[in-house]
Motif scaffolding. Structure first.
Motif, PDB file in Angstrom:
ATOM      1  N   LYS A  19     -26.378  25.246 -38.265  1.00  0.00           N
ATOM      2  CA  LYS A  19     -26.867  24.031 -37.616  1.00  0.00           C
ATOM      3  C   LYS A  19     -26.299  22.796 -38.324  1.00  0.00           C
ATOM      4  CE  LYS A  19     -31.207  21.759 -36.387  1.00  0.00           C
ATOM      5  NZ  LYS A  19     -32.660  21.832 -36.487  1.00  0.00           N
ATOM      6  N   HIS A  20     -26.325  22.815 -39.651  1.00  0.00           N
ATOM      7  CA  HIS A  20     -25.789  21.705 -40.430  1.00  0.00           C
ATOM      8  C   HIS A  20     -24.284  21.546 -40.179  1.00  0.00           C
ATOM      9  CE1 HIS A  20     -24.766  18.888 -43.389  1.00  0.00           C
ATOM     10  NE2 HIS A  20     -25.194  19.469 -44.491  1.00  0.00           N
ATOM     11  N   ALA A  21     -23.540  22.634 -40.159  1.00  0.00           N
ATOM     12  CA  ALA A  21     -22.095  22.581 -39.922  1.00  0.00           C
ATOM     13  C   ALA A  21     -21.795  22.045 -38.528  1.00  0.00           C
ATOM     14  CB  ALA A  21     -21.476  23.966 -40.107  1.00  0.00           C
ATOM     15  N   PHE A  22     -22.570  22.473 -37.529  1.00  0.00           N
ATOM     16  CA  PHE A  22     -22.373  22.011 -36.152  1.00  0.00           C
ATOM     17  C   PHE A  22     -22.640  20.499 -36.053  1.00  0.00           C
ATOM     18  CE2 PHE A  22     -24.107  21.056 -31.924  1.00  0.00           C
ATOM     19  CZ  PHE A  22     -22.991  21.339 -31.167  1.00  0.00           C
ATOM     20  N   LEU A  23     -23.713  20.029 -36.671  1.00  0.00           N
ATOM     21  CA  LEU A  23     -24.034  18.600 -36.622  1.00  0.00           C
ATOM     22  C   LEU A  23     -22.968  17.768 -37.340  1.00  0.00           C
ATOM     23  CD1 LEU A  23     -27.896  18.646 -37.165  1.00  0.00           C
ATOM     24  CD2 LEU A  23     -26.656  18.082 -35.081  1.00  0.00           C
ATOM     25  N   THR A  24     -22.479  18.263 -38.457  1.00  0.00           N
ATOM     26  CA  THR A  24     -21.427  17.563 -39.181  1.00  0.00           C
ATOM     27  C   THR A  24     -20.164  17.462 -38.328  1.00  0.00           C
ATOM     28  OG1 THR A  24     -22.319  18.368 -41.270  1.00  0.00           O
ATOM     29  CG2 THR A  24     -20.058  17.546 -41.302  1.00  0.00           C
ATOM     30  N   ALA A  25     -19.803  18.544 -37.665  1.00  0.00           N
ATOM     31  CA  ALA A  25     -18.623  18.534 -36.803  1.00  0.00           C
ATOM     32  C   ALA A  25     -18.817  17.581 -35.633  1.00  0.00           C
ATOM     33  CB  ALA A  25     -18.323  19.939 -36.300  1.00  0.00           C
ATOM     34  N   ALA A  26     -20.016  17.545 -35.060  1.00  0.00           N
ATOM     35  CA  ALA A  26     -20.290  16.653 -33.935  1.00  0.00           C
ATOM     36  C   ALA A  26     -20.183  15.189 -34.354  1.00  0.00           C
ATOM     37  CB  ALA A  26     -21.676  16.943 -33.358  1.00  0.00           C
ATOM     38  N   VAL A  27     -20.696  14.868 -35.533  1.00  0.00           N
ATOM     39  CA  VAL A  27     -20.605  13.493 -36.028  1.00  0.00           C
ATOM     40  C   VAL A  27     -19.147  13.126 -36.289  1.00  0.00           C
ATOM     41  CG1 VAL A  27     -21.158  12.006 -38.000  1.00  0.00           C
ATOM     42  CG2 VAL A  27     -22.936  13.397 -36.957  1.00  0.00           C
TER      43      VAL A  27
END
Length: 126
Positions: free
Chosen positions: A12-20
């Motif tokens: 979840k953290h990796a996905f949010l970082t990529a989205a940002v």
């Protein structure tokens, strides 16, 4: 079971970082160009701009015949290089108003913005 929860949190953290990162890259692509022309003009309408033959106050030569003047390079000692009739002169940065005509380059304008909108401006990308 705890290992599955930790893995989900990491994903979840990796996905949010990529989205940002993708969102930042997309908005940074619509910023103003770095190569915009810069002009010097009189501080007040009707005033003249003194031009110098060198970037110092000791060498005053003429008053600028027309305004605004296109800056022809990098400033030195707070003086801006300009050309008048093909001859190089210097304008004192403390005696002029610097006008930079930066324009946003984007495929879609942000349209009308309210004053309360963060980053509201007429020259803004969506």
């Amino acid at each position: 079971m705890q290992q599955v929860r930790d893995t989900r949190q990491r994903l979840k953290h990796a996905f949010l970082t990529a989205a940002v990162a993708v969102a930042f890259t997309a908005t940074a692509g619509g910023t103003a160009s770095a190569q915009t022309p810069t002009y010097v003009d009189a501080k007040k309408p009707g005033e003249t701009v003194k031009l110098y033959s060198a970037p110092d106050k000791k060498s005053r030569v003429i008053d600028a015949p027309t305004l605004p003047l296109l800056v022809q390079g990098a400033s030195q000692h707070d003086f801006y290089p300009v050309k008048v009739d093909g001859k190089p002169y210097w304008a004192d940065g403390l005696e002029v108003k610097v006008v930079r005509s930066a324009q946003a380059r984007c495929s879609q304008s942000a349209g009308i913005q309210a004053a309360g909108t963060l980053g509201a401006a007429a020259n803004r990308c969506q």
